[in-house]
Design a protein around this motif. Sequence first.
Motif, short mmCIF file in Angstrom:
data_model
loop_
_atom_site.label_atom_id
_atom_site.label_comp_id
_atom_site.label_asym_id
_atom_site.label_seq_id
_atom_site.Cartn_x
_atom_site.Cartn_y
_atom_site.Cartn_z
N PHE A 1 39.73 17.19 33.17
CA PHE A 1 38.92 18.34 32.97
C PHE A 1 38.35 18.62 31.48
CE2 PHE A 1 41.29 19.83 36.85
CZ PHE A 1 40.14 19.95 37.75
N TYR A 2 38.91 18.31 30.54
CA TYR A 2 38.61 18.31 29.00
C TYR A 2 38.58 17.03 28.49
CZ TYR A 2 39.37 23.09 30.37
OH TYR A 2 39.49 24.38 30.93
N PHE A 3 37.97 16.07 28.99
CA PHE A 3 38.19 14.58 28.52
C PHE A 3 37.53 14.27 27.00
CE2 PHE A 3 36.70 10.31 27.51
CZ PHE A 3 37.90 9.58 27.92
N ASP A 4 36.52 15.19 26.76
CA ASP A 4 35.82 14.77 25.39
C ASP A 4 36.80 15.47 24.41
OD1 ASP A 4 33.77 13.51 26.34
OD2 ASP A 4 32.51 15.14 26.62
N ALA A 5 37.18 16.71 24.72
CA ALA A 5 38.20 17.48 23.81
C ALA A 5 39.45 16.47 23.81
CB ALA A 5 38.75 18.68 24.43
N PHE A 6 39.90 15.97 24.60
CA PHE A 6 41.20 15.20 24.56
C PHE A 6 40.94 14.02 23.56
CE2 PHE A 6 43.37 17.79 27.17
CZ PHE A 6 44.63 17.44 27.29
N VAL A 7 39.53 13.39 23.54
CA VAL A 7 39.26 12.30 22.73
C VAL A 7 39.28 12.62 21.48
CG1 VAL A 7 37.50 10.79 22.26
CG2 VAL A 7 38.03 11.00 24.66
N ALA A 8 38.52 14.04 21.11
CA ALA A 8 38.33 14.39 19.69
C ALA A 8 39.89 14.82 19.17
CB ALA A 8 37.68 15.78 19.86
N GLY A 9 40.94 15.16 20.10
CA GLY A 9 42.02 15.82 19.53
C GLY A 9 43.02 14.33 19.23
N SER A 10 42.71 13.08 20.05
CA SER A 10 43.50 11.98 19.74
C SER A 10 43.10 11.43 18.68
CB SER A 10 43.24 11.10 21.02
OG SER A 10 44.00 9.98 20.80
N ARG A 11 41.73 11.39 18.17
CA ARG A 11 41.28 10.83 17.25
C ARG A 11 41.75 11.60 15.83
NH1 ARG A 11 34.92 9.65 19.15
NH2 ARG A 11 35.69 7.78 20.39
N HIS A 12 42.39 12.78 15.98
CA HIS A 12 42.81 13.54 14.75
C HIS A 12 44.49 13.33 14.61
CE1 HIS A 12 38.97 15.42 14.39
NE2 HIS A 12 39.50 16.08 13.17
N THR A 13 45.21 12.53 15.41
CA THR A 13 46.49 12.20 15.30
C THR A 13 46.59 11.31 14.60
OG1 THR A 13 46.41 10.79 17.30
CG2 THR A 13 47.13 13.10 17.60
N ASP A 14 47.43 10.98 13.81
CA ASP A 14 47.81 10.00 12.60
C ASP A 14 48.30 8.55 13.30
OD1 ASP A 14 48.89 8.25 10.41
OD2 ASP A 14 48.16 10.12 9.24
N LEU A 15 47.43 7.62 13.37
CA LEU A 15 47.71 6.36 13.96
C LEU A 15 48.68 5.61 13.35
CD1 LEU A 15 47.11 4.58 16.52
CD2 LEU A 15 45.36 3.51 15.13
N PHE A 16 48.80 5.74 11.96
CA PHE A 16 49.64 5.07 11.13
C PHE A 16 51.06 5.58 11.31
CE2 PHE A 16 52.31 5.27 7.37
CZ PHE A 16 52.45 3.50 7.21
N PHE A 17 51.42 6.95 11.40
CA PHE A 17 52.65 7.39 11.78
C PHE A 17 53.10 7.01 13.10
CE2 PHE A 17 51.83 10.62 8.32
CZ PHE A 17 52.70 9.83 7.52
N GLY A 18 52.05 7.39 14.12
CA GLY A 18 52.52 6.85 15.44
C GLY A 18 52.85 5.63 15.54
#
Length: 213
Positions: free
Chosen positions: A50-67
């Motif tokens: 239901f909120y795909f665009d918001a989830f994409v925006a949120g995911s891009r703000h997680t830290d890929l290096f740490f993950g």
Amino acid sequence: MPEENPIVAEQFEDAQQQAEAAHLGMWTFIATEILFFGGLFLAYTVYRHFYFDAFVAGSRHTDLFFGTLNSIILLTSSFTMALAVHAAKENRRRAIPFFLLLTIFFGFAFLVVKGFEYHKDIVDQLVPGAHFNPQLPPAAQIFFWLYWTMTGLHGLHICIGLGLLFVMWLRARRGQFSSTYHTPVELTGLYWHFVDIVWLFLYPLLYLVQRHA
């Protein structure tokens, strides 16, 4: 003295039956944990639809290096845990506590990295609430609610696993495990591998949603 023969509880006929019952109990427990995390994964799937665009925006703000770093750490810890179980089955008693200690080290390393990541998330205003990052769409708070819930619960499971590993390390140092008795180490390994597998699902869901786009 090292324990060559395990104590068999009176409700079991022999050590093999006791070990089989212990394994069944652990697999049953893991099944309930799968159902628990499965509910969170289902919620993630529904809200992402239901909120795909918001989830994409949120995911891009997680830290890929740490993950990514934590993914490498946990995969390595699974390897050292497997080596501990293998050492017990091969009656290499000195190697058991060594590999268990390595696994404990990697488990603590995961928590330390996650602590740095959480601090960065707080500084970047990625905690749902009144002070949530205004640059993100409001629906992204749902993503981060799931992010904090799922990673927090996973971290709790890591802490429980570390407690179990510490007990196994103490017992291994006392020479209580051998090729004829290693069920506790094996069951702890099953739990630790389960926790690692959960992270391997969380990593792509939280860090890799349309990140390449």
